[in-house]
Design a protein around this motif. Structure first.
Motif, PDB file in Angstrom:
ATOM      1  N   SER A   1       3.230 109.598 -63.397  1.00 11.73           N
ATOM      2  CA  SER A   1       4.446 109.395 -62.616  1.00 11.73           C
ATOM      3  C   SER A   1       4.123 109.290 -61.127  1.00 11.73           C
ATOM      4  O   SER A   1       4.775 108.541 -60.405  1.00 11.73           O
ATOM      5  CB  SER A   1       5.480 110.491 -62.891  1.00 11.73           C
ATOM      6  N   GLU A   2       3.077 109.984 -60.668  1.00 15.27           N
ATOM      7  CA  GLU A   2       2.680 109.832 -59.261  1.00 15.27           C
ATOM      8  C   GLU A   2       2.230 108.413 -58.974  1.00 15.27           C
ATOM      9  O   GLU A   2       2.522 107.864 -57.932  1.00 15.27           O
ATOM     10  CB  GLU A   2       1.544 110.804 -58.903  1.00 15.27           C
TER      11      GLU A   2
ATOM     12  N   GLU B   1       0.825 113.343 -67.489  1.00 14.65           N
ATOM     13  CA  GLU B   1       2.148 112.762 -67.178  1.00 14.65           C
ATOM     14  C   GLU B   1       2.396 112.790 -65.674  1.00 14.65           C
ATOM     15  O   GLU B   1       2.916 111.832 -65.105  1.00 14.65           O
ATOM     16  CB  GLU B   1       3.261 113.534 -67.901  1.00 14.65           C
ATOM     17  N   ASN B   2       2.009 113.908 -65.036  1.00 14.46           N
ATOM     18  CA  ASN B   2       2.177 113.991 -63.582  1.00 14.46           C
ATOM     19  C   ASN B   2       1.410 112.889 -62.882  1.00 14.46           C
ATOM     20  O   ASN B   2       1.919 112.254 -61.951  1.00 14.46           O
ATOM     21  CB  ASN B   2       1.679 115.342 -63.047  1.00 14.46           C
TER      22      ASN B   2
ATOM     23  N   THR C   1       3.138 105.663 -60.590  1.00 15.27           N
ATOM     24  CA  THR C   1       4.264 104.702 -60.582  1.00 15.27           C
ATOM     25  C   THR C   1       5.013 104.834 -59.263  1.00 15.27           C
ATOM     26  O   THR C   1       5.404 103.824 -58.673  1.00 15.27           O
ATOM     27  CB  THR C   1       5.288 104.939 -61.726  1.00 15.27           C
ATOM     28  N   GLU C   2       5.188 106.084 -58.801  1.00 17.24           N
ATOM     29  CA  GLU C   2       5.857 106.271 -57.514  1.00 17.24           C
ATOM     30  C   GLU C   2       5.116 105.544 -56.406  1.00 17.24           C
ATOM     31  O   GLU C   2       5.704 104.869 -55.581  1.00 17.24           O
ATOM     32  CB  GLU C   2       5.907 107.762 -57.152  1.00 17.24           C
TER      33      GLU C   2
END
Ligand code: HEC
Length: 160
Positions: free
Chosen positions: A153-154, A149-150, A156-157
Motif C-alpha cells: 500500500s505504501e 501489505e503495508n 501504491t500511495e
C-alpha cells in the motif's frame, strides 16, 4: 599395530592443536542502529524475541557466539554461516533495504521457515530455543503478511 595407532592418535592431536592457530575468524559485533528491523518496523516483544533467538545469530550485526565458536574447525563453519547469512539477509541493515528488497526478503523468510531450511537445522540442534513451534510459525506468517501489505500500500500511495 598398537604403535601405529599411537602415531595416528598423536598426529590427530597435534593437528587439532595446530589448526587452532592457523585461522582465527574475526568476530562480528557492531552497535545496534536505527536501521535494525525491530526499530524500523516497531516489532513487538514476542516477535522481536523470536527473531533474536532464532535468526539474529546469523542475520544480524550482533551474533552471539557460543563457547565452541572459539574452537577450530567449528569456528570456521560458524564464521561462514554468519558471513553468508548476513550477505543474504541482515536484519540490522533493514532500514537500508529498498521496498522491493524488503518485500522479497519477507517472502523468502516464510518459504525458508516453512520448508524447515531456516533456522539452519544444525543450528537448531545446538540451540533448542531457536526451534520454532507451529504457533510461532503461524504468527510469523501473519506478521509477514501484514508487513507485505503495508509495503504494497505504501508503494501504491507513492505511485499516486
Ligand atoms: C546458523 C545460522 C543461521 C540461522 C540461525 C538462520 N539463518 Fe537464514 N541463512 C543462513 C545462511 C548461511 C544463509 C545463506 C545460505 C543459504 O541459503 O543456505 C541463509 C539464508 C536465509 C534466507 C535466504 C535469503 C535469500 O534472499 O535468499 C532467508 C530468507 C533466511 N535465511 C531467513 C532466516 C530466518 C527467518 C531465520 C530465523 C527464523 C534464519 N534465517 C536463521 C544462516 C542462518
Amino acid at each position: 599395530m598398537k604403535k601405529a595407532l599411537k602415531y595416528v592418535l598423536g598426529a590427530l592431536i597435534v593437528t587439532a592443536i595446530v589448526i587452532q592457530f592457523i585461522n582465527r575468524p574475526e568476530r562480528v559485533n557492531e552497535p545496534v542502529t536505527d536501521n535494525d528491523i525491530i526499530q524500523v518496523l516497531e516489532i513487538d516483544g514476542p516477535m522481536a524475541n523470536m527473531l533474536k533467538s532464532a535468526c539474529y545469530d546469523c542475520h544480524s550485526d550482533q551474533p552471539r557466539y557460543p563457547w565452541y565458536a572459539s574452537i577450530a574447525p567449528v569456528s570456521w563453519r560458524i564464521a561462514e554461516h554468519i558471513e553468508h547469512g548476513r550477505d543474504e539477509l541482515n536484519f540490522s541493515k533493514w532500514g537500508t533495504y529498498s521496498a522491493r528488497r524488503r518485500d522479497h526478503k519477507l517472502e523468502e523468510m516464510i518459504e525458508e521457515v516453512e520448508e524447515g531450511h531456516m533456522p539452519l537445522p544444525n543450528y537448531v540442534r545446538m540451540h533448542g530455543e531457536a526451534k520454532l513451534s507451529d504457533e510461532q510459525i503461524e504468527s510469523l506468517k501473519a506478521w509477514v503478511n501484514t508487513e507485505r501489505e503495508n509495503i504494497a500500500s505504501e508503494s501504491t500511495e507513492a505511485n499516486n
